[in-house]
Design a protein around this motif. Structure first.
Motif, PDB file in Angstrom:
ATOM      1  N   PHE A 269       0.816  -1.212   0.000  1.00  0.00           N
ATOM      2  CA  PHE A 269       0.000   0.000   0.000  1.00  0.00           C
ATOM      3  C   PHE A 269       0.852   1.266   0.000  1.00  0.00           C
ATOM      4  CE2 PHE A 269      -3.205  -3.023   1.590  1.00  0.00           C
ATOM      5  CZ  PHE A 269      -4.238  -2.720   0.721  1.00  0.00           C
ATOM      6  N   ASP A 270       2.082   1.172   0.511  1.00  0.00           N
ATOM      7  CA  ASP A 270       2.993   2.322   0.422  1.00  0.00           C
ATOM      8  C   ASP A 270       3.315   2.619  -1.037  1.00  0.00           C
ATOM      9  OD1 ASP A 270       3.153   2.520   3.217  1.00  0.00           O
ATOM     10  OD2 ASP A 270       4.763   1.056   3.295  1.00  0.00           O
ATOM     11  N   ARG A 271       3.589   1.571  -1.791  1.00  0.00           N
ATOM     12  CA  ARG A 271       3.881   1.767  -3.226  1.00  0.00           C
ATOM     13  C   ARG A 271       2.672   2.358  -3.949  1.00  0.00           C
ATOM     14  NH1 ARG A 271       3.535  -1.639  -8.101  1.00  0.00           N
ATOM     15  NH2 ARG A 271       5.045  -0.814  -9.611  1.00  0.00           N
ATOM     16  N   LEU A 272       1.483   1.830  -3.657  1.00  0.00           N
ATOM     17  CA  LEU A 272       0.289   2.350  -4.310  1.00  0.00           C
ATOM     18  C   LEU A 272       0.052   3.812  -3.946  1.00  0.00           C
ATOM     19  CD1 LEU A 272      -2.192  -0.657  -3.922  1.00  0.00           C
ATOM     20  CD2 LEU A 272      -0.908   0.022  -5.967  1.00  0.00           C
ATOM     21  N   ALA A 273       0.353   4.191  -2.705  1.00  0.00           N
ATOM     22  CA  ALA A 273       0.182   5.590  -2.300  1.00  0.00           C
ATOM     23  C   ALA A 273       1.110   6.504  -3.090  1.00  0.00           C
ATOM     24  CB  ALA A 273       0.445   5.729  -0.799  1.00  0.00           C
ATOM     25  N   LEU A 274       2.364   6.092  -3.263  1.00  0.00           N
ATOM     26  CA  LEU A 274       3.309   6.922  -4.019  1.00  0.00           C
ATOM     27  C   LEU A 274       2.897   7.020  -5.487  1.00  0.00           C
ATOM     28  CD1 LEU A 274       6.743   5.828  -2.510  1.00  0.00           C
ATOM     29  CD2 LEU A 274       5.382   7.847  -1.976  1.00  0.00           C
ATOM     30  N   PRO A 338       9.476  10.931   8.933  1.00  0.00           N
ATOM     31  CA  PRO A 338       9.359  12.057   9.872  1.00  0.00           C
ATOM     32  C   PRO A 338       8.512  11.685  11.089  1.00  0.00           C
ATOM     33  CG  PRO A 338       8.897  12.749   7.618  1.00  0.00           C
ATOM     34  CD  PRO A 338       8.949  11.258   7.602  1.00  0.00           C
ATOM     35  N   LEU A 339       8.956  12.081  12.255  1.00  0.00           N
ATOM     36  CA  LEU A 339       8.209  11.838  13.492  1.00  0.00           C
ATOM     37  C   LEU A 339       7.354  13.067  13.799  1.00  0.00           C
ATOM     38  CD1 LEU A 339      11.053  10.155  15.591  1.00  0.00           C
ATOM     39  CD2 LEU A 339       9.250   9.059  14.233  1.00  0.00           C
ATOM     40  N   ASP A 340       6.366  13.301  12.927  1.00  0.00           N
ATOM     41  CA  ASP A 340       5.551  14.506  13.032  1.00  0.00           C
ATOM     42  C   ASP A 340       4.080  14.199  13.286  1.00  0.00           C
ATOM     43  OD1 ASP A 340       4.929  13.395  10.615  1.00  0.00           O
ATOM     44  OD2 ASP A 340       5.642  15.056   9.386  1.00  0.00           O
ATOM     45  N   GLY A 341       3.791  12.937  13.624  1.00  0.00           N
ATOM     46  CA  GLY A 341       2.422  12.573  13.943  1.00  0.00           C
ATOM     47  C   GLY A 341       1.506  12.405  12.750  1.00  0.00           C
ATOM     48  N   GLN A 342       2.059  12.428  11.536  1.00  0.00           N
ATOM     49  CA  GLN A 342       1.219  12.309  10.349  1.00  0.00           C
ATOM     50  C   GLN A 342       1.111  10.888   9.823  1.00  0.00           C
ATOM     51  OE1 GLN A 342       1.323  15.405   7.292  1.00  0.00           O
ATOM     52  NE2 GLN A 342       2.930  16.440   8.446  1.00  0.00           N
ATOM     53  N   GLY A 343       1.677   9.926  10.542  1.00  0.00           N
ATOM     54  CA  GLY A 343       1.535   8.545  10.103  1.00  0.00           C
ATOM     55  C   GLY A 343       2.819   7.765  10.255  1.00  0.00           C
ATOM     56  N   GLU A 348      -0.339   5.509   5.320  1.00  0.00           N
ATOM     57  CA  GLU A 348      -1.089   6.208   6.364  1.00  0.00           C
ATOM     58  C   GLU A 348      -0.918   7.716   6.218  1.00  0.00           C
ATOM     59  OE1 GLU A 348      -2.046   5.715  11.083  1.00  0.00           O
ATOM     60  OE2 GLU A 348       0.024   5.373  10.440  1.00  0.00           O
ATOM     61  N   ARG A 349       0.284   8.177   5.896  1.00  0.00           N
ATOM     62  CA  ARG A 349       0.500   9.614   5.707  1.00  0.00           C
ATOM     63  C   ARG A 349      -0.310  10.121   4.515  1.00  0.00           C
ATOM     64  NH1 ARG A 349       4.896  11.710   8.518  1.00  0.00           N
ATOM     65  NH2 ARG A 349       5.149  13.374   6.993  1.00  0.00           N
ATOM     66  N   TRP A 350      -0.392   9.325   3.468  1.00  0.00           N
ATOM     67  CA  TRP A 350      -1.177   9.696   2.298  1.00  0.00           C
ATOM     68  C   TRP A 350      -2.670   9.754   2.652  1.00  0.00           C
ATOM     69  CZ3 TRP A 350      -1.355  11.728  -2.347  1.00  0.00           C
ATOM     70  CH2 TRP A 350      -2.328  11.344  -3.279  1.00  0.00           C
ATOM     71  N   ARG A 351      -3.124   8.777   3.433  1.00  0.00           N
ATOM     72  CA  ARG A 351      -4.538   8.749   3.819  1.00  0.00           C
ATOM     73  C   ARG A 351      -4.896   9.927   4.717  1.00  0.00           C
ATOM     74  NH1 ARG A 351      -7.208   6.904   8.236  1.00  0.00           N
ATOM     75  NH2 ARG A 351      -5.355   5.899   9.121  1.00  0.00           N
ATOM     76  N   LEU A 352      -4.025  10.272   5.646  1.00  0.00           N
ATOM     77  CA  LEU A 352      -4.331  11.307   6.625  1.00  0.00           C
ATOM     78  C   LEU A 352      -4.102  12.725   6.097  1.00  0.00           C
ATOM     79  CD1 LEU A 352      -2.821   9.704   9.865  1.00  0.00           C
ATOM     80  CD2 LEU A 352      -5.227   9.839   9.205  1.00  0.00           C
ATOM     81  N   SER A 353      -3.039  12.887   5.277  1.00  0.00           N
ATOM     82  CA  SER A 353      -2.633  14.248   4.902  1.00  0.00           C
ATOM     83  C   SER A 353      -2.503  14.466   3.406  1.00  0.00           C
ATOM     84  CB  SER A 353      -1.298  14.598   5.582  1.00  0.00           C
ATOM     85  OG  SER A 353      -1.384  14.439   6.977  1.00  0.00           O
ATOM     86  N   GLY A 354      -2.787  13.446   2.605  1.00  0.00           N
ATOM     87  CA  GLY A 354      -2.668  13.610   1.168  1.00  0.00           C
ATOM     88  C   GLY A 354      -1.225  13.861   0.740  1.00  0.00           C
ATOM     89  N   ALA A 356       0.634  16.342   1.077  1.00  0.00           N
ATOM     90  CA  ALA A 356       1.470  16.999   2.083  1.00  0.00           C
ATOM     91  C   ALA A 356       2.163  15.982   2.974  1.00  0.00           C
ATOM     92  CB  ALA A 356       0.617  17.944   2.933  1.00  0.00           C
ATOM     93  N   GLY A 357       1.516  14.829   3.217  1.00  0.00           N
ATOM     94  CA  GLY A 357       2.140  13.802   4.040  1.00  0.00           C
ATOM     95  C   GLY A 357       3.311  13.123   3.359  1.00  0.00           C
TER      96      GLY A 357
END
Length: 369
Positions: A269-274, A338-343, A348-354, A356-357
């Motif tokens: 799913f990481d690959r699909l997000a990128l 990044p340890l910024d709470g975005q995933g 997960e970063r893509w899902r939460l922040s699009g 920008a994540g």
């Protein structure tokens, strides 16, 4: 008693690493290999149960409860546990007898060869079964893609992960539904694929053949994110989140189609997000784990950006893979999550922040060219 290697993890867990030749009278039952346990010497029942896809198993006997790994079925895990290329030579003593008669050793007690010796592989109870399983999944690929397109649950799950259906289909992702399994003409085929039922199926590229990894949708309901679903699946009796064929491989385009500069991530799913964010399929490889077979990357790939998950396993794998890839003469960059709470991972970063994540990684990607 089996001439096994016993290791202890940093958390104090004991794991016995066995060769498949040390399994007494193995039998394939219900998608798992059952054998008499060589650790406590059982010859009354096949109390050792092993997942053939992962190589991991355990003993049901209450007095034993051993945790085991079959080295040939998961050489990358054996490599990770033992810290070197798996090619054990038992020509030298490996330590005193342990309390149950097994050999408890440290890495310094074991003699290793830099290259595996050329030896004929022993006949395995799994070989034909594994080949038939992969062949069935490959035959069903077009039908599984049609099933994903028509499945409201499959489409909703991808939407929850913020993955466009078109991106998943373009990468060969399908869905194996119970209805598809019931349509198979032979009972043996239906039994072989039962463990893959109700899973998203991702095709994998290995060195020699096509492999697969499946993510279960069992118990998932619309609106449930991947963390909630993961907690649900941790309950007793639930199916494993992920299963693989053996051999498995990486989620990517065929090796010869890969770009000279790659981003390597952990999960499918990481690959699909990128890719959903605009990267091309030939630019991104998902390990479907944390191991990369040393000879998997083709020679034309000369620069790699490692962008694994931010947990302990991802950080350890980043260090290990960096060393291995540099020894092959490839340029390697490392990107720490990044340890910024975005995933905790890229999906997960893509899902939460699009976008920008993913932006820190996308900015780092520019230095590959």
């Amino acid at each position: 008693m089996a001439n096994m290697i016993t290791i202890f993890t940093r958390r104090g867990k004991q794991i016995a690493i066995l060769s498949e030749s040390e399994l007494p009278h193995p039998r394939l039952t219900g998608g798992r290999v059952r054998a008499f346990c060589p650790i406590h010497g059982s010859d009354h029942q096949r109390s050792l149960s092993i997942d053939p896809a992962s190589g991991w198993g355990y003993c049901f006997n209450a007095a034993c409860q051993a945790r085991v790994l079959i080295a040939e079925w998961n050489p990358s895990a054996a490599h990770h546990l033992l810290g070197t290329d798996f090619s054990l030579s038992r020509e030298q003593p490996v330590g005193p007898e342990g309390p149950t008669g097994s050999r408890a050793v440290s890495l310094s007690d074991v003699h290793w060869r830099s290259q595996p010796a050329a030896q004929p592989r022993a006949n395995s109870v799994l070989r034909h079964w594994q080949e038939e399983e992969r062949s069935l999944l490959q035959t069903l690929e077009p039908i599984m893609q049609e099933a994903l397109q028509s499945s409201s649950q499959g489409r909703a799950y991808l939407c929850q992960r913020a993955i466009p259906l078109e991106t998943a289909l373009a990468s060969g992702v399908g869905l194996l539904t119970p209805a598809l399994i019931t349509r198979l003409p032979r009972a043996r085929q239906r039994r072989l694929l039962q463990r893959w039922s109700e899973r998203l199926i991702f095709p994998l590229q290995s060195e020699s053949t096509r492999g697969y990894i499946g993510r279960t949708l069992a118990g998932w309901q619309p609106g449930m994110d991947e963390n909630e679903h993961k907690q649900l699946l941790e309950h007793p009796g639930r199916p494993q989140r992920w299963i693989k064929t053996n051999p498995a491989g990486c989620f990517s385009l065929p090796r010869e189609q890969l770009a000279p500069q790659l981003i390597i991530v952990e999960g499918p799913f990481d690959r699909l997000a990128l890719m959903a964010a605009g990267l091309r399929g030939e630019e991104v490889v998902a390990l479907a784990g944390t191991a990369l077979p040393l000879n998997w990357l083709p020679a034309h790939v000369h620069r790699v950006l490692l962008a694994l998950d931010g947990d302990e396993g991802g950080r350890e794998a980043t260090v290990r893979l960096s060393t291995q890839l540099r020894e092959q003469g490839r340029a390697v960059s490392r990107f720490l999550m990044p340890l910024d709470g975005q995933g905790k991972d890229w999906n997960e970063r893509w899902r939460l922040s699009g976008r920008a994540g993913l932006q820190p990684l996308l900015d780092s990607d520019r230095h590959l060219y």
